[in-house]
Design a protein around this motif. Structure first.
Motif, mmCIF file in Angstrom:
data_model
loop_
_atom_site.group_PDB
_atom_site.id
_atom_site.type_symbol
_atom_site.label_atom_id
_atom_site.label_comp_id
_atom_site.label_asym_id
_atom_site.label_seq_id
_atom_site.Cartn_x
_atom_site.Cartn_y
_atom_site.Cartn_z
ATOM 1 N N GLY A 200 0.732 -0.774 0.305
ATOM 2 C CA GLY A 200 -0.077 -0.252 0.025
ATOM 3 C C GLY A 200 0.706 1.577 -0.549
ATOM 4 O O GLY A 200 2.197 1.193 0.334
ATOM 5 N N PRO A 201 0.175 2.595 -1.041
ATOM 6 C CA PRO A 201 0.999 3.436 -0.629
ATOM 7 C C PRO A 201 1.427 4.274 0.457
ATOM 8 O O PRO A 201 1.474 5.853 0.165
ATOM 9 C CB PRO A 201 0.276 4.013 -2.255
ATOM 10 C CG PRO A 201 -1.268 3.762 -2.020
ATOM 11 C CD PRO A 201 -1.038 2.851 -1.389
ATOM 12 N N LEU A 202 0.634 4.200 1.473
ATOM 13 C CA LEU A 202 0.296 5.462 2.405
ATOM 14 C C LEU A 202 1.517 6.228 3.098
ATOM 15 O O LEU A 202 2.823 5.052 3.208
ATOM 16 C CB LEU A 202 -0.215 3.902 4.561
ATOM 17 C CG LEU A 202 -1.175 5.016 4.952
ATOM 18 C CD1 LEU A 202 -2.406 5.717 3.968
ATOM 19 C CD2 LEU A 202 -2.277 4.919 5.886
ATOM 20 N N MET A 203 1.563 7.322 3.403
ATOM 21 C CA MET A 203 2.724 7.915 3.381
ATOM 22 C C MET A 203 3.771 7.459 4.884
ATOM 23 O O MET A 203 5.066 7.484 4.844
ATOM 24 C CB MET A 203 2.410 9.346 3.568
ATOM 25 C CG MET A 203 1.610 9.995 5.107
ATOM 26 S SD MET A 203 1.621 10.918 5.450
ATOM 27 C CE MET A 203 0.213 11.201 4.323
ATOM 28 N N ASP A 204 3.324 6.749 5.823
ATOM 29 C CA ASP A 204 3.994 6.197 6.639
ATOM 30 C C ASP A 204 5.030 4.818 5.882
ATOM 31 O O ASP A 204 5.650 4.575 7.317
ATOM 32 C CB ASP A 204 3.020 5.794 8.151
ATOM 33 C CG ASP A 204 2.194 4.602 7.690
ATOM 34 O OD1 ASP A 204 1.822 4.456 6.579
ATOM 35 O OD2 ASP A 204 1.778 4.430 8.577
#
Length: 352
Positions: A200-204
């Motif tokens: 997934g591309p989530l910023m964290d």
């Protein structure tokens, strides 16, 4: 007892979900088609003496070889969960279908897991897996019963946002005992994420998608009118339970969608904040920004393009694309899938 052949069935994600559900809820045996006959540790833990499964090493490029394997085990139903990223995915599904017909199998399901039927036509990054597959299925519907199974988005991406950093791997007897006690799943991250990769591309950089419970962040698409779009989520294990239940149905429909939970992005956010007790930092994702990012993303950046196109699909907010018709829910009412809120509560409480 009838036999299910599961192409790609040694995978720790959909393969494991379907095998464990078939063992737990049906009398079917499983023939796993794989490039290797080495059983994964989770499979050895739940069927140590191979009483209910066999693994056959196969060449997905040879229809004749596949057909011989299927016929030799008197396979009733063939389901594919393969995920080849080398450009052979679509042809593999076609070869499996032709082999199933040649071997006299009664049912076949290609590996087309994800959005509903419109998604395969509209989301460009999905076309690599669909080139000619649905047309080939249509050409053989008078010879074999064929269904496409769709589940929407995997709920397990939420789990990556709960277990934001990977747990240490257990090895040897310790790992085996944990898989054994958990019916094929280890407690903690494995039980929550169920083999889904951290893509997934989530910023964290947790590998989560849309919401990150551990770090209290969300990156959510919003429609042009400012309203929240919908999304269908289904957990990996519930996909397995639905497939296991579908094996005993008298007839399959051509499109066999399933839904763990269909809700708006706003409801997803509200549940995340309620379960964690946090006020999330929310980034709203808009269509124009996505289109600009897509235009500036190279074709070779497959995953980056995929997430952009997924968010554009959510913004379109269409039935039979990101919102999946719950056909299997209606046909198999005994399967009670977990909701997003229940999933969050279950795994958030057990997180470190």
């Amino acid at each position: 007892m009838p036999t299910l052949a599961l192409a790609g069935g040694t995978s720790p994600s959909l393969g494991r979900a379907i095998v464990t559900a078939v063992f737990a809820h049906t009398s079917w045996n499983v023939l796993i088609l794989s490039r290797s006959t080495r059983p994964p540790i989770w499979l050895r833990a739940i069927d140590q003496h191979a009483k209910r499964h066999k693994i056959a090493a196969v060449d997905y490029g040879s229809v004749d070889s596949l057909a011989t394997t299927l016929k030799g085990q008197a396979v009733h139903t063939l389901v594919s969960v393969t995920s080849a990223v080398d450009g052979t995915q679509a042809q593999t599904q076609i070869n499996l279908l032709r082999a199933a017909v040649s071997a006299g199998c009664k049912r076949f399901a290609p590996s087309q897991w994800g959005f509903g039927p419109k998604g395969w036509a509209e989301v460009g990054s999905l076309r690599w897996a669909d080139q000619g597959v649905r047309e080939e299925c249509a050409n053989h519907r008078d010879q074999i019963e064929i269904a496409c199974f769709n589940q929407g988005s995997f709920m397990n991406y939420i789990g990556h946002g709960i277990f934001a950093t990977p747990e240490l791997e257990d090895v040897g007897d310790v790992a085996w005992a944990k898989y054994r006690s958990g019916a094929g799943y280890k407690p903690g991250e494995d039980e929550a994420c169920e083999g889904l990769h951290r893509q997934g591309p989530l910023m964290d950089q947790s590998g989560a998608f849309l919401v990150g419970l551990k770090n209290g962040i969300a990156e959510l698409p919003v429609k042009d009118d400012g309203q929240w779009p919908r999304i269908t989520f289904t957990s990996m294990r519930d996909v397995g339970r639905f497939i296991a239940a579908a094996l005993d149905l008298p007839r399959w429909k051509q499109e066999m969608g399933m839904a763990g939970d269909t809700l708006t992005m706003g409801e997803l956010l509200a549940s995340a904040e309620a379960v964690t007790g946090k006020k999330f930092k929310v980034t709203l994702i808009k269509r124009q920004d996505l289109l600009e990012r897509l235009a500036n993303t190279r074709d070779a950046d497959f995953m980056q393009r995929l997430w952009i196109e997924f968010n554009l699909a959510y913004i379109r907010d269409r039935d039979d694309e990101v919102v999946v018709r719950p056909t299997l829910n209606e046909l198999c009412p005994a399967v009670k899938p977990i909701t997003v809120r229940d999933y969050m509560e279950k795994h958030w409480q057990g997180a470190p």
